[in-house]
Write a protein that holds these residues in place. Sequence first.
Motif, PDB file in Angstrom:
ATOM      1  N   LYS A   5      18.171  17.622 -14.877  1.00  0.00           N
ATOM      2  CA  LYS A   5      17.021  17.241 -14.057  1.00  0.00           C
ATOM      3  C   LYS A   5      16.083  16.365 -14.864  1.00  0.00           C
ATOM      4  CE  LYS A   5      16.534  20.992 -10.712  1.00  0.00           C
ATOM      5  NZ  LYS A   5      17.424  20.452  -9.723  1.00  0.00           N
ATOM      6  N   LYS A   6      15.766  15.229 -14.307  1.00  0.00           N
ATOM      7  CA  LYS A   6      14.764  14.343 -14.888  1.00  0.00           C
ATOM      8  C   LYS A   6      13.595  14.302 -13.914  1.00  0.00           C
ATOM      9  CE  LYS A   6      17.018  13.301 -18.531  1.00  0.00           C
ATOM     10  NZ  LYS A   6      17.817  12.157 -18.881  1.00  0.00           N
ATOM     11  N   GLY A   7      12.441  13.843 -14.401  1.00  0.00           N
ATOM     12  CA  GLY A   7      11.305  13.669 -13.497  1.00  0.00           C
ATOM     13  C   GLY A   7      11.182  12.198 -13.146  1.00  0.00           C
ATOM     14  N   PHE A   8      11.291  11.883 -11.889  1.00  0.00           N
ATOM     15  CA  PHE A   8      11.174  10.480 -11.459  1.00  0.00           C
ATOM     16  C   PHE A   8       9.781  10.263 -10.869  1.00  0.00           C
ATOM     17  CE2 PHE A   8      15.667  10.941 -11.969  1.00  0.00           C
ATOM     18  CZ  PHE A   8      16.096   9.684 -12.383  1.00  0.00           C
ATOM     19  N   ILE A   9       8.994   9.421 -11.531  1.00  0.00           N
ATOM     20  CA  ILE A   9       7.601   9.212 -11.121  1.00  0.00           C
ATOM     21  C   ILE A   9       7.425   7.778 -10.625  1.00  0.00           C
ATOM     22  CG2 ILE A   9       5.184   9.375 -11.814  1.00  0.00           C
ATOM     23  CD1 ILE A   9       6.055  11.214 -14.111  1.00  0.00           C
ATOM     24  N   PHE A  10       6.918   7.667  -9.418  1.00  0.00           N
ATOM     25  CA  PHE A  10       6.734   6.347  -8.793  1.00  0.00           C
ATOM     26  C   PHE A  10       5.257   6.013  -8.681  1.00  0.00           C
ATOM     27  CE2 PHE A  10      10.987   5.438  -7.022  1.00  0.00           C
ATOM     28  CZ  PHE A  10      11.600   6.661  -7.252  1.00  0.00           C
ATOM     29  N   ASP A  11       4.897   4.804  -9.107  1.00  0.00           N
ATOM     30  CA  ASP A  11       3.601   4.245  -8.760  1.00  0.00           C
ATOM     31  C   ASP A  11       3.675   3.928  -7.250  1.00  0.00           C
ATOM     32  OD1 ASP A  11       1.081   2.873  -9.022  1.00  0.00           O
ATOM     33  OD2 ASP A  11       2.197   0.985  -9.041  1.00  0.00           O
ATOM     34  N   LEU A  12       2.538   3.719  -6.622  1.00  0.00           N
ATOM     35  CA  LEU A  12       2.546   3.461  -5.172  1.00  0.00           C
ATOM     36  C   LEU A  12       2.389   1.963  -4.854  1.00  0.00           C
ATOM     37  CD1 LEU A  12       2.371   4.511  -2.198  1.00  0.00           C
ATOM     38  CD2 LEU A  12      -0.105   4.634  -2.539  1.00  0.00           C
ATOM     39  N   ASP A  13       1.175   1.448  -5.168  1.00  0.00           N
ATOM     40  CA  ASP A  13       0.858   0.061  -4.793  1.00  0.00           C
ATOM     41  C   ASP A  13       1.722  -0.920  -5.593  1.00  0.00           C
ATOM     42  OD1 ASP A  13      -1.351   0.722  -3.015  1.00  0.00           O
ATOM     43  OD2 ASP A  13      -2.436   1.332  -4.808  1.00  0.00           O
ATOM     44  N   GLY A  14       2.508  -1.719  -4.897  1.00  0.00           N
ATOM     45  CA  GLY A  14       3.348  -2.708  -5.564  1.00  0.00           C
ATOM     46  C   GLY A  14       4.718  -2.171  -5.932  1.00  0.00           C
ATOM     47  N   LYS A 106      17.150  12.344  -4.338  1.00  0.00           N
ATOM     48  CA  LYS A 106      17.040  13.636  -3.659  1.00  0.00           C
ATOM     49  C   LYS A 106      18.402  14.309  -3.529  1.00  0.00           C
ATOM     50  CE  LYS A 106      13.923  12.709  -0.585  1.00  0.00           C
ATOM     51  NZ  LYS A 106      13.328  12.650   0.746  1.00  0.00           N
ATOM     52  N   GLN A 107      19.371  13.474  -3.163  1.00  0.00           N
ATOM     53  CA  GLN A 107      20.743  13.968  -3.032  1.00  0.00           C
ATOM     54  C   GLN A 107      21.243  14.527  -4.370  1.00  0.00           C
ATOM     55  OE1 GLN A 107      23.195  10.646  -1.724  1.00  0.00           O
ATOM     56  NE2 GLN A 107      24.934  11.588  -2.770  1.00  0.00           N
ATOM     57  N   LYS A 108      20.731  13.968  -5.464  1.00  0.00           N
ATOM     58  CA  LYS A 108      21.112  14.427  -6.813  1.00  0.00           C
ATOM     59  C   LYS A 108      20.174  15.539  -7.317  1.00  0.00           C
ATOM     60  CE  LYS A 108      24.573  11.672  -7.488  1.00  0.00           C
ATOM     61  NZ  LYS A 108      25.915  12.130  -7.820  1.00  0.00           N
ATOM     62  N   HIS A 109      19.322  16.050  -6.425  1.00  0.00           N
ATOM     63  CA  HIS A 109      18.395  17.153  -6.739  1.00  0.00           C
ATOM     64  C   HIS A 109      17.436  16.831  -7.887  1.00  0.00           C
ATOM     65  CE1 HIS A 109      20.789  19.374  -3.937  1.00  0.00           C
ATOM     66  NE2 HIS A 109      21.866  19.080  -4.640  1.00  0.00           N
ATOM     67  N   GLN A 110      16.986  15.587  -7.944  1.00  0.00           N
ATOM     68  CA  GLN A 110      16.050  15.178  -8.990  1.00  0.00           C
ATOM     69  C   GLN A 110      14.610  15.327  -8.497  1.00  0.00           C
ATOM     70  OE1 GLN A 110      17.134  14.229 -12.177  1.00  0.00           O
ATOM     71  NE2 GLN A 110      18.972  15.094 -11.229  1.00  0.00           N
ATOM     72  N   PRO A 111      13.732  15.931  -9.321  1.00  0.00           N
ATOM     73  CA  PRO A 111      12.321  16.049  -8.933  1.00  0.00           C
ATOM     74  C   PRO A 111      11.641  14.676  -8.872  1.00  0.00           C
ATOM     75  CG  PRO A 111      12.866  17.515 -10.767  1.00  0.00           C
ATOM     76  CD  PRO A 111      14.020  16.585 -10.599  1.00  0.00           C
ATOM     77  N   ILE A 112      10.821  14.486  -7.840  1.00  0.00           N
ATOM     78  CA  ILE A 112      10.207  13.172  -7.589  1.00  0.00           C
ATOM     79  C   ILE A 112       8.691  13.337  -7.443  1.00  0.00           C
ATOM     80  CG2 ILE A 112      10.129  11.212  -5.980  1.00  0.00           C
ATOM     81  CD1 ILE A 112      12.973  12.027  -5.105  1.00  0.00           C
ATOM     82  N   ALA A 113       7.944  12.493  -8.149  1.00  0.00           N
ATOM     83  CA  ALA A 113       6.477  12.554  -8.046  1.00  0.00           C
ATOM     84  C   ALA A 113       5.891  11.165  -7.797  1.00  0.00           C
ATOM     85  CB  ALA A 113       5.879  13.131  -9.322  1.00  0.00           C
ATOM     86  N   LEU A 114       4.658  11.175  -7.307  1.00  0.00           N
ATOM     87  CA  LEU A 114       3.896   9.941  -7.195  1.00  0.00           C
ATOM     88  C   LEU A 114       2.838   9.957  -8.292  1.00  0.00           C
ATOM     89  CD1 LEU A 114       3.606   7.591  -4.885  1.00  0.00           C
ATOM     90  CD2 LEU A 114       1.338   8.598  -4.702  1.00  0.00           C
ATOM     91  N   GLY A 115       2.638   8.824  -8.945  1.00  0.00           N
ATOM     92  CA  GLY A 115       1.596   8.704  -9.968  1.00  0.00           C
ATOM     93  C   GLY A 115       0.826   7.426  -9.734  1.00  0.00           C
ATOM     94  N   SER A 116      -0.267   7.539  -8.972  1.00  0.00           N
ATOM     95  CA  SER A 116      -0.986   6.333  -8.531  1.00  0.00           C
ATOM     96  C   SER A 116      -2.461   6.389  -8.898  1.00  0.00           C
ATOM     97  CB  SER A 116      -0.851   6.222  -7.008  1.00  0.00           C
ATOM     98  OG  SER A 116      -1.753   5.264  -6.501  1.00  0.00           O
ATOM     99  N   ALA A 117      -3.039   5.216  -9.147  1.00  0.00           N
ATOM    100  CA  ALA A 117      -4.481   5.124  -9.426  1.00  0.00           C
ATOM    101  C   ALA A 117      -5.299   5.189  -8.140  1.00  0.00           C
ATOM    102  CB  ALA A 117      -4.775   3.805 -10.127  1.00  0.00           C
TER     103      ALA A 117
END
Length: 220
Positions: A5-14, A106-117
């Motif tokens: 399991k890795k943590g996948f963190i996405f910025d939002l804008d752009g 998600k299909q690979k059961h990886q945790p997903i987060a948003l990290g936005s200003a």
Amino acid sequence: MNNMKKGFIFDLDGVIVDTAKYHFLAWKKLANSLGIDFTKEENEQLKGVSRVRSLQKILTWGNKSLSSEEFTDLMAKKNDDYLGYIDKMDASEVLPDVHRVLNYLKQKHQPIALGSASKNAKPILQKVNLLSDFDAIVDGNDVSRAKPDPEVFVTAANLLKIEPKECIVFEDSVAGVEAANVAGMVSIGIGSETVLGHADHVFQDFTQISEEFLNQLINN
Ligand code: BG6
Ligand code: MG
């Protein structure tokens, strides 16, 4: 290797949505109302930059100073304008292949987060129908230090219960890539190599990110 399991963190804008065009319209209206010119090039420099800092920069460019009441008032006006554009958003504004990448992880059961200003992250995610796709959401309301400070990503990693060095950050801004690097995370720049050369990997957009590459991120 399959239950890694890795943590996948996405910025939002752009990264997930192209809201820079709405920020531009709202900041331009505000700047022009103060007699300050505001160009697309200047807007580029506001990517990833907090609302307060953005207004400070515009005032510096225009050589203007405001009382603290005027400053607060203009920030609220800018946000009202911006929210007017957000209100018209729908799922069609999610950038190409973002759904594919999220669904694959998600299909690979990886945790997903948003990290936005952004302090508007949740209403935006709701508008584009992605609110329930994130296991954790950290936005401008949750942190006191703006990118390039790593606070937003470290908080997201904590919520996901994943070590920072096991996290991967998708970012379109110079400051955001720097924040991910400072946090010891794998940084993936979304945009141009010229601007985001300090990222570990750079892709023009999500259409360039293969499942093979995502598997490597999961398994390495
Ligand atoms: C960042 C944007 O994600 O959020 C910046 O790239 C914006 O342009 C910042 O200023 C703060 O956003 P908001 O929605 O709280 O004004
Ligand atoms: Mg961004």
